[in-house]
Scaffold this active site. Structure first.
Site, PDB file in Angstrom:
ATOM      1  CB  SER A  11      44.358  15.123 -31.570  1.00 59.05           C
ATOM      2  OG  SER A  11      43.349  16.089 -30.996  1.00 59.05           O
ATOM      3  CB  VAL A  12      47.632  16.925 -28.377  1.00 60.42           C
ATOM      4  CG1 VAL A  12      47.473  17.970 -29.426  1.00 60.42           C
ATOM      5  CG2 VAL A  12      48.456  17.238 -26.811  1.00 60.42           C
ATOM      6  CE  LYS A  13      44.898  21.632 -31.086  1.00 55.12           C
ATOM      7  NZ  LYS A  13      45.152  23.079 -30.631  1.00 55.12           N
ATOM      8  CG  ASP A  14      40.755  14.112 -27.086  1.00 52.09           C
ATOM      9  OD1 ASP A  14      40.395  14.695 -27.780  1.00 52.09           O
ATOM     10  OD2 ASP A  14      40.611  13.089 -26.878  1.00 52.09           O
ATOM     11  CB  ALA A  17      38.303  19.485 -25.420  1.00 51.42           C
TER      12      ALA A  17
END
Length: 174
Positions: A11-14, A17
């Site tokens: 996901s884009v959340k990498d 993070a």
């Protein structure tokens, strides 16, 4: 469109993070071997689990028990400790006081309590941490400009914490 699902965590959340951890390290908020805590519905936690594994941190994710078993199991398989909480309002509707068992409140509480005991622990707090937005300012926006040769008509992004739209748009406007 950008194929963010191809990132290691899916996901884009990498992006945030990694930036959340790099920022905490740069500011001396976490030391090698420490513990990261975070409230997550899954995707940021999965990104954090990858980063923590690569950089030698322990990860504790607080998440609602109603989140998918796949996300819960993925976090565990990546080495995270998962604390499941019952669905409940963020604040008690009668008193207005925070429900400290709500996953959004529990993750920072675990870090605060750990610090009081002298532990090397930090809650990244994706919702209130400007490193989230900075991740997209430093990566997403510049990538879009490079991949479109600077010719962009529209930028559309889903919003959760606001990091993608805030950081990406800030770069694109410049």
């Amino acid at each position: 469109g950008k194929a963010e699902y191809l990132n290691p965590g899916g996901s884009v959340k990498d992006r945030p993070a990694l930036q959340l951890i790099l920022d905490a390290e740069a500011r001396g908020l976490i030391k090698p071997g420490g513990t990261i805590t975070e409230a997550t519905s899954g995707n940021t936690g999965i990104g954090l689990a990858h980063v923590c594994a690569a950089r030698g941190y322990k990860l504790v994710c607080c998440m609602p028990s109603i989140m998918s078993k796949e996300k819960q199991n993925t976090l565990k398989q990546l080495g995270a400790k998962v604390i499941l909480t019952k669905p409940m309002p963020l604040k008690d509707p009668t008193t207005g006081k925070p429900n400290m068992e709500h996953y959004h409140n529990l993750a920072p509480l675990l870090a605060e309590e750990g610090k009081k005991r002298g532990e090397n622990i930090f809650c990244v707090n994706q919702w209130n941490n400007t490193a989230n937005r900075m991740a997209h300012y430093l990566t997403t926006g510049p990538e879009i400009m490079a991949q479109t040769n600077g010719k962009i008509d529209v930028f559309c992004a889903a919003t959760g914490t606001g990091g993608t739209i805030g950081g990406g748009a800030r770069d694109l406007k410049q």
